[in-house]
Design a protein around this motif. Sequence first.
Motif, mmCIF file in Angstrom:
data_model
loop_
_atom_site.group_PDB
_atom_site.id
_atom_site.type_symbol
_atom_site.label_atom_id
_atom_site.label_comp_id
_atom_site.label_asym_id
_atom_site.label_seq_id
_atom_site.Cartn_x
_atom_site.Cartn_y
_atom_site.Cartn_z
ATOM 1 N N SER A 86 -26.556 -17.009 8.355
ATOM 2 C CA SER A 86 -26.059 -17.863 9.428
ATOM 3 C C SER A 86 -26.184 -19.343 9.097
ATOM 4 C CB SER A 86 -26.777 -17.531 10.739
ATOM 5 O OG SER A 86 -28.189 -17.621 10.576
ATOM 6 N N VAL A 89 -24.948 -23.361 17.874
ATOM 7 C CA VAL A 89 -24.039 -22.274 18.267
ATOM 8 C C VAL A 89 -24.330 -21.000 17.475
ATOM 9 C CG1 VAL A 89 -21.634 -21.512 18.264
ATOM 10 C CG2 VAL A 89 -22.209 -23.805 19.062
ATOM 11 N N LEU A 90 -24.469 -21.130 16.149
ATOM 12 C CA LEU A 90 -24.682 -19.949 15.317
ATOM 13 C C LEU A 90 -26.048 -19.323 15.567
ATOM 14 C CD1 LEU A 90 -23.102 -21.115 11.931
ATOM 15 C CD2 LEU A 90 -22.129 -19.614 13.676
ATOM 16 N N LEU A 141 -25.808 -17.423 18.958
ATOM 17 C CA LEU A 141 -24.943 -16.249 18.863
ATOM 18 C C LEU A 141 -25.589 -15.150 18.026
ATOM 19 C CD1 LEU A 141 -22.252 -14.919 19.493
ATOM 20 C CD2 LEU A 141 -21.270 -16.084 17.506
ATOM 21 N N SER A 142 -26.183 -15.513 16.917
ATOM 22 C CA SER A 142 -26.783 -14.532 16.024
ATOM 23 C C SER A 142 -27.978 -13.834 16.675
ATOM 24 C CB SER A 142 -27.213 -15.206 14.712
ATOM 25 O OG SER A 142 -27.567 -14.246 13.743
ATOM 26 N N ILE A 185 -18.777 -10.664 14.051
ATOM 27 C CA ILE A 185 -18.806 -11.518 15.242
ATOM 28 C C ILE A 185 -18.895 -12.995 14.883
ATOM 29 C CG2 ILE A 185 -20.144 -12.088 17.312
ATOM 30 C CD1 ILE A 185 -20.888 -9.140 17.498
ATOM 31 N N LEU A 186 -19.676 -13.345 13.870
ATOM 32 C CA LEU A 186 -19.881 -14.754 13.535
ATOM 33 C C LEU A 186 -18.713 -15.372 12.780
ATOM 34 C CD1 LEU A 186 -22.809 -14.237 14.499
ATOM 35 C CD2 LEU A 186 -23.565 -15.629 12.570
ATOM 36 N N PRO A 215 -15.273 -15.358 12.828
ATOM 37 C CA PRO A 215 -14.230 -16.127 13.526
ATOM 38 C C PRO A 215 -14.768 -17.373 14.220
ATOM 39 C CG PRO A 215 -14.690 -14.058 14.681
ATOM 40 C CD PRO A 215 -15.385 -13.982 13.363
ATOM 41 N N VAL A 216 -15.996 -17.315 14.727
ATOM 42 C CA VAL A 216 -16.586 -18.478 15.381
ATOM 43 C C VAL A 216 -16.790 -19.604 14.372
ATOM 44 C CG1 VAL A 216 -18.610 -19.326 16.633
ATOM 45 C CG2 VAL A 216 -17.701 -17.044 17.119
ATOM 46 N N VAL A 217 -17.288 -19.259 13.190
ATOM 47 C CA VAL A 217 -17.502 -20.258 12.144
ATOM 48 C C VAL A 217 -16.189 -20.917 11.755
ATOM 49 C CG1 VAL A 217 -18.102 -20.562 9.707
ATOM 50 C CG2 VAL A 217 -19.602 -19.230 11.196
ATOM 51 N N VAL A 250 -13.366 -21.234 13.384
ATOM 52 C CA VAL A 250 -12.824 -22.093 14.447
ATOM 53 C C VAL A 250 -13.587 -23.414 14.502
ATOM 54 C CG1 VAL A 250 -12.580 -22.338 16.943
ATOM 55 C CG2 VAL A 250 -11.896 -20.210 15.839
ATOM 56 N N MET A 251 -14.911 -23.370 14.373
ATOM 57 C CA MET A 251 -15.696 -24.606 14.390
ATOM 58 C C MET A 251 -15.374 -25.476 13.184
ATOM 59 S SD MET A 251 -19.502 -23.852 15.951
ATOM 60 C CE MET A 251 -19.988 -22.677 14.683
#
Length: 470
Positions: free
Chosen positions: A162, A210-211, A214-215, A446-447, A449-451, A453-454
């Motif tokens: 992460s 955020v990471l 979420l993690s 899960i992580l 796509p979030v990464v 986008v950020m």
Amino acid sequence: MTAGQGGTRSERVGPLARVGAALADWSERWFPDAYVFAAIAVVIVCVAALAMGRTPMQVGTDFGKSFWTLIPFTMQMSFVVIGGYVLAVAPPVKRLVVALARVPRTPRGAVAYVAFVAIASSLLSWGFSLIFAGILSREVSKRIKGVDYRAVGTAAYLGLGSVWALGFSSSAALLMCTKGSIPPALLKISGVIPLTQTLFTWQNLVMIVVLMALSVWVAYASCPGADTARTIEMAGLSYKDEEAVVDKPKTPGEWLEFSPILTLVIVVLGVIYLYGLFAEKGLLAAVDLNNYNFAFLIAGMLLHWTPRSYLRAAGRAVPMTGGVLLQFPLYAGIFGVLVGSGLTDVLARFFVSISTHDTLPFVIGVYSAVLGLFLPSGGGKWIVEAPYVLEAANQLKVNLGWMVLVYNAAEALPNFINPFWMLPLLGLTGVKARDLAGYSILQLIILAPVVLVMLWALGLTLPYVAPILP
């Protein structure tokens, strides 16, 4: 309610827990050694160079001439492992771990707790995090009944997948702020990139928060309850307390090995050096790989107190550096073939052609994450990618410091499924990579796509800064 009693309470199993268990069961297969991935990358790059018109003699020369160019960096990364391990197993730190293990009360709470500690400590040092969180997972597994050994083992590893590369042991960021470690060909493209343009930006802090949140949530939600968990007893594992080794000098020549005198002299010298360095340059300007490793080694010496204890810990840490020592020269060879064949220019033009100023971080994020499956190395892979990634950033006027962070955030993602960085943790806990892969794959799903986008959205907030070339 005691810790042991808390683990017997039935807990509702949610969809993520079912998915995590299914992935864990599916992933109990063999994994190739990380060295194989690096060797495959050598073959691919060499074939590409031959396709561009290089002769076998030229390719072999490019590979061999560059093979040893990363020796200083290889040693620096090896000492990240050694320094982190030595500090994590120091007696005062181990006592801290035992105290921390008393905090959680339920299996899910324990897994989330280990995940948070692992991720937070990885910001300080990924090498320290692996050992510190690994010891914590062992203590938690002994104290709380019903903890799934696969879920808690994965939790101890989460810092490596992460945020570690966004913290103080970020090999790419520390490399780029250390002029003597940057290959000359790369230095002509990027110049020196200070930490104020990489790690110490608000955009990096946003990604970390955020990471981390979420993690930890995924670790909690995917953990099976005590009724369905696979425990260390089911796996045939037994985490016994290590008996303290009480040695005494047997000969006059061994007396100094058990005395703190020499340790204190070296520690005082180290503290004087670091104090003068930070007073002269400031904390941020003085942080590079050499000073980072120096501080960890000095702290390890102090906490072990005697040379005998310090050397014993270092002796256990050295075998963990084998993968770094053998694979980093391959990355250097790949770098030589890329530069010698002109592949770096081809790749730079390719990324410029398919990207814009706004989309380059997203594109490079996807590319770096995929490449990380084959080159599982934070610093070594950056040496391969940096020339054409930063050249493309210069052409599209994208902030170079942000591109380092793009690499950092994306490169960590494949660590969730590549066993290379798991090795120290696996040796400490006795589990196998396939035991952890199911829950770590869920984290990746899960992580990722979030990464990405950020990387795109936060990159829009940073202006381009022209490099100061030597």
